[in-house]
Design an enzyme around this catalytic site. Structure first.
Site, PDB file in Angstrom:
ATOM      1  N   MET A 274      -3.077  13.678  26.573  1.00 11.87           N
ATOM      2  CA  MET A 274      -1.964  12.722  26.601  1.00 11.87           C
ATOM      3  C   MET A 274      -1.335  12.583  27.979  1.00 11.87           C
ATOM      4  O   MET A 274      -0.413  11.786  28.150  1.00 11.87           O
ATOM      5  CB  MET A 274      -0.885  13.174  25.606  1.00 11.87           C
ATOM      6  CG  MET A 274      -1.323  13.148  24.151  1.00 11.87           C
ATOM      7  SD  MET A 274      -1.757  11.481  23.585  1.00 11.87           S
ATOM      8  CE  MET A 274      -0.206  10.616  23.797  1.00 11.87           C
ATOM      9  N   ARG A 275      -1.827  13.351  28.964  1.00 15.03           N
ATOM     10  CA  ARG A 275      -1.199  13.271  30.278  1.00 15.03           C
ATOM     11  C   ARG A 275      -1.331  11.875  30.874  1.00 15.03           C
ATOM     12  O   ARG A 275      -0.427  11.379  31.563  1.00 15.03           O
ATOM     13  CB  ARG A 275      -1.785  14.326  31.216  1.00 15.03           C
ATOM     14  CG  ARG A 275      -1.088  14.346  32.580  1.00 15.03           C
ATOM     15  CD  ARG A 275      -1.564  15.486  33.458  1.00 15.03           C
ATOM     16  NE  ARG A 275      -0.963  16.742  33.040  1.00 15.03           N
ATOM     17  CZ  ARG A 275      -1.632  17.760  32.520  1.00 15.03           C
ATOM     18  NH1 ARG A 275      -2.935  17.660  32.345  1.00 15.03           N
ATOM     19  NH2 ARG A 275      -1.026  18.858  32.167  1.00 15.03           N
ATOM     20  N   ALA A 276      -2.460  11.195  30.637  1.00 22.11           N
ATOM     21  CA  ALA A 276      -2.662   9.861  31.194  1.00 22.11           C
ATOM     22  C   ALA A 276      -1.605   8.889  30.691  1.00 22.11           C
ATOM     23  O   ALA A 276      -1.070   8.067  31.458  1.00 22.11           O
ATOM     24  CB  ALA A 276      -4.061   9.357  30.843  1.00 22.11           C
TER      25      ALA A 276
END
Length: 707
Positions: A274-276
């Site tokens: 989910m970092r993107a």
């Protein structure tokens, strides 16, 4: 202090400048990875950014740059009273590729800790970079253990130094900026993901821009202070715009439509985790603030995707970073919905307030960094599957005579002329091939070695600065002298001579040198596709084990160093995809060329041990006594103690066992293509045979029997 080159005087590179400025507006974006060929002013632009950042308020005298408004309760120099402090310029700290662990995280005085119970701590670069910029040039060449420490600090916002029960912790939040040349190797996926944004840079092919670059650089070198003074107005204007965007940032609204577009884009390009999504949201918000708006629009989301997703969508080490812009536009349109207020504003003024109107002629950003408009040659790695088929280079001179089997019969499908390059078969997971013995090379994942990290196997007196303390050995060394030293209290009286450091065993990276037979006999029975698939699989294995690689090919009348030893496994895959076949089999020339390459590499990097991988069917043709000359060349490599493995490419019902004989001369091991697979159930001893006495007879006998 030397005068830095002004940021606003950088010609072109609008995407790089935009990415850096967005991080200046919102440090939460997470930093920038700058990929590009050498000599493109990557470092110049990064270093110039520091002069644009606002000053940082700090607690006076604190070595860890605590904020006087909210001091760190666990600061080693604390506790601090909240209140007014001093201000200083934001720091840009450079991490050298060859830095030690103590230089990065800091060092504890173990002698004082043991004898006095005092946590005497000398801060490292992670403390210096707190609330500033941590810049790593050639970040792809950084040692793995330093990368791990960077990952930990970036994830937790703090650095921990622990030595045998003595622990120090301090805050370490920084803007991580790295530059790299992809030709020298790629980054591990874990570190790639830590960089918020990535941009590709290449030298302009426009003569006017190149002229302007040279003109400005020469003017700067002649009079740095005077040159900087001429750009002072533009620098001040850009500094003010950054401050205004920072002030506006909390008021920017990220609406539901923009959030859905961000989530849809990340899902469509199958990025991991989910970092993107979070980085894209922060980047789109910073883009809106930079444009002077309080609402995120579709163009902000699009630009954020082009900056934040390319380096996260790589599915394997040989995939080139990039994004399909048509697909991105389709996703944004599908999830954008009707939005009458989403008309783009007029183009904002360039970030440097004027120089974009000069010969470099670009805007402030907004140009997709990864799209087809990138100047310079296509840097993508050629495909390695069947689509890689391409016409071969026409042979020079008359075609060579067809190869012959021993006994004078022509090889079944050998052809004298050069043939087109064929695609590689599907790669597979290979067995690990080790170099025997215990090395002392760079940290990696292949062969056993004494390293700074790993399991403790013993203790020794430190040869320089103390590394990892071996506590029990130190206590045992100091214990017999306590009475003579007048010990009277509970503390242990420790002297420098008592200190012992741990000896640890881990794994090292090696130099894997491929010697690939590209002669006409390898084209027989369509073997070359399978051979390329095997070499590609070994290249993938070398990438994962942090090896350097090199590649020699031999065919026709000689051998060629197709790829000098490098950390860029991608370059090896590209050369392999373009490799044509045909002609005779000068096996001896290939082995002699390998001997020369390894000799030079031992002088350059004596601690990195080599592993020779010869990919051949064992045939040798061309010139007088070709097999005898090949055997002599193999014995020359064996005499140097070179660990080797021969990948036997013979197929069909009739096999001559020539590759196994070659392995015997090399004092190495022969494996078939099937045995190379990790899932193979054959009883393969995959550790490469050493050069101890008796190995030649034992290896030769077992290999002939296997053939």
């Amino acid at each position: 202090m030397s005068t830095r080159y002004p940021f606003t005087a950088v010609v072109g590179m609008t995407d790089l400048r935009l990415a850096l400025l967005l991080n200046a507006v919102s440090p939460a974006v997470g930093g920038v990875l700058v990929r590009g060929e050498k000599g493109t002013a990557k470092s110049t632009a990064v270093r110039a950014l520091a002069d644009l950042l606002p000053e940082v308020p700090v607690v006076a005298g604190c070595r860890f740059s605590c904020d006087p408004g909210a001091p760190d309760a666990r600061c080693p120099d604390g506790p601090h009273e909240a209140g007014a402090g001093a201000s200083r310029a934001a720091r840009m700290v450079e991490l050298p590729v060859g830095a030690s662990e103590d230089r990065l995280v800091g060092a504890l005085d173990i002698e004082r800790a043991l004898s006095e119970g005092v946590k005497a701590f000398e801060p490292g670069l992670l403390a210096d970079a707190h609330r500033g910029i941590l810049y790593v040039d050639e970040v792809n060449l950084l040692h793995d253990h330093l990368i791990d420490l960077l990952l930990d600090a970036a994830a937790m916002g703090a650095s921990y130094v622990e030595r045998e029960g003595v622990s120090v912790r301090h805050a370490s939040r920084f803007l991580l900026v790295g530059t790299m040349n992809p030709e020298e190797g790629e980054l591990r996926p874990q570190l790639l993901d830590r960089f918020g944004l990535t941009v590709e840079v290449a030298a302009s092919r426009e003569p006017a821009q190149r002229v302007e670059v040279v003109r400005r650089r020469l003017a700067y070198e002649d009079d740095p202070a005077g040159f900087a003074g001429r750009w002072a107005g533009e620098e001040a204007a850009l500094r003010e715009r950054i401050a205004a965007a920072r002030a506006l940032l909390p008021d920017v609204v990220l609406g539901e439509r923009a959030l859905h577009q961000i989530a849809a884009a990340c899902a469509a390009f199958e990025v991991d985790g989910m970092r993107a999504d979070i980085v894209m949201a922060r980047t789109a918000t910073a883009l809106a603030a930079w444009a002077g708006r309080t609402e995120v629009r579709s163009e902000d989301v699009r630009q954020a995707a082009l900056l934040a997703l390319p380096h996260r969508r790589r599915r394997n080490p040989f995939d080139a970073p990039g994004l399909d812009e048509d697909k991105l536009d389709e996703v944004l349109e599908e999830f954008g919905g009707a939005d009458g207020d989403d008309d783009p504003d007029p183009e904002p003024e360039g970030p440097d307030g004027g120089p974009d109107d000069g010969p470099d002629g670009g805007g402030p950003g907004g140009v997709p960094p990864q799209g087809g408009g990138q100047e310079g040659p296509d840097r993508r790695t050629p495909p390695t599957g069947p689509e890689a088929d391409a016409p071969g280079v026409p042979p020079e001179g008359p075609a060579a005579a067809p190869e012959q089997e021993p006994g004078g019969q022509p090889a079944p499908s050998a052809q004298g002329g050069e043939q087109a390059a064929v695609g590689a078969a599907e790669p597979f997971r290979t067995r690990r091939l080790d170099v025997p013995g215990l090395g002392e090379g760079a940290d990696g994942r292949r062969s056993r070695a004494r390293t700074a990290h790993g399991r403790t196997t013993g203790a020794r007196r430190p040869k320089g600065a103390l590394g990892a303390l071996h506590l029990s050995a130190t206590v045992r060394a100091a214990a017999p002298h306590q009475h003579a030293r007048g010990r009277s209290g509970p503390g242990l009286v420790v002297r420098r001579d008592d200190l012992r450091e741990a000896v640890r065993e881990g794994r090292e990276g090696n130099l894997v040198l491929f010697v690939v037979d590209a002669s006409g006999s390898m084209a027989a029975r369509k073997r070359m596709g399978a051979v390329k698939g095997a070499v590609l699989s070994l290249l993938l294995d070398a990438y994962q084990r942090r090896d350097k690689i090199g590649m020699i090919t031999f065919r026709g009348k000689g051998a060629e160093l197709a790829l000098p030893p490098t950390s860029s496994v991608e370059a090896g895959a590209a050369r392999l995809a373009q490799l044509p076949t045909g002609g005779r089999t000068p096996l001896s020339e290939g082995l002699l060329r390998a001997h020369e390459v390894l000799r030079v590499e031992r002088l350059r990097d004596p601690s990195r041990r080599p592993l020779l991988v010869v990919v051949t069917d064992g045939r040798a043709t061309g010139g007088p006594e070709p097999r005898l000359r090949a055997a002599r060349a193999a014995r020359l490599l064996a005499a140097d103690g070179t660990a080797s493995v021969v990948v036997n490419c013979e197929t069909g019902p009739v096999r001559l066992g020539l590759a196994a004989e070659l392995a015997g001369e090399l004092h190495g091991t022969a494996v078939t293509l099937d045995e190379l697979r990790a899932e193979s159930v054959s009883a393969l001893v995959h550790t490469v045979q050493g050069t101890r006495s008796g190995h030649r007879d034992r290896a030769g006998h077992s290999n002939r029997r296997a053939a």
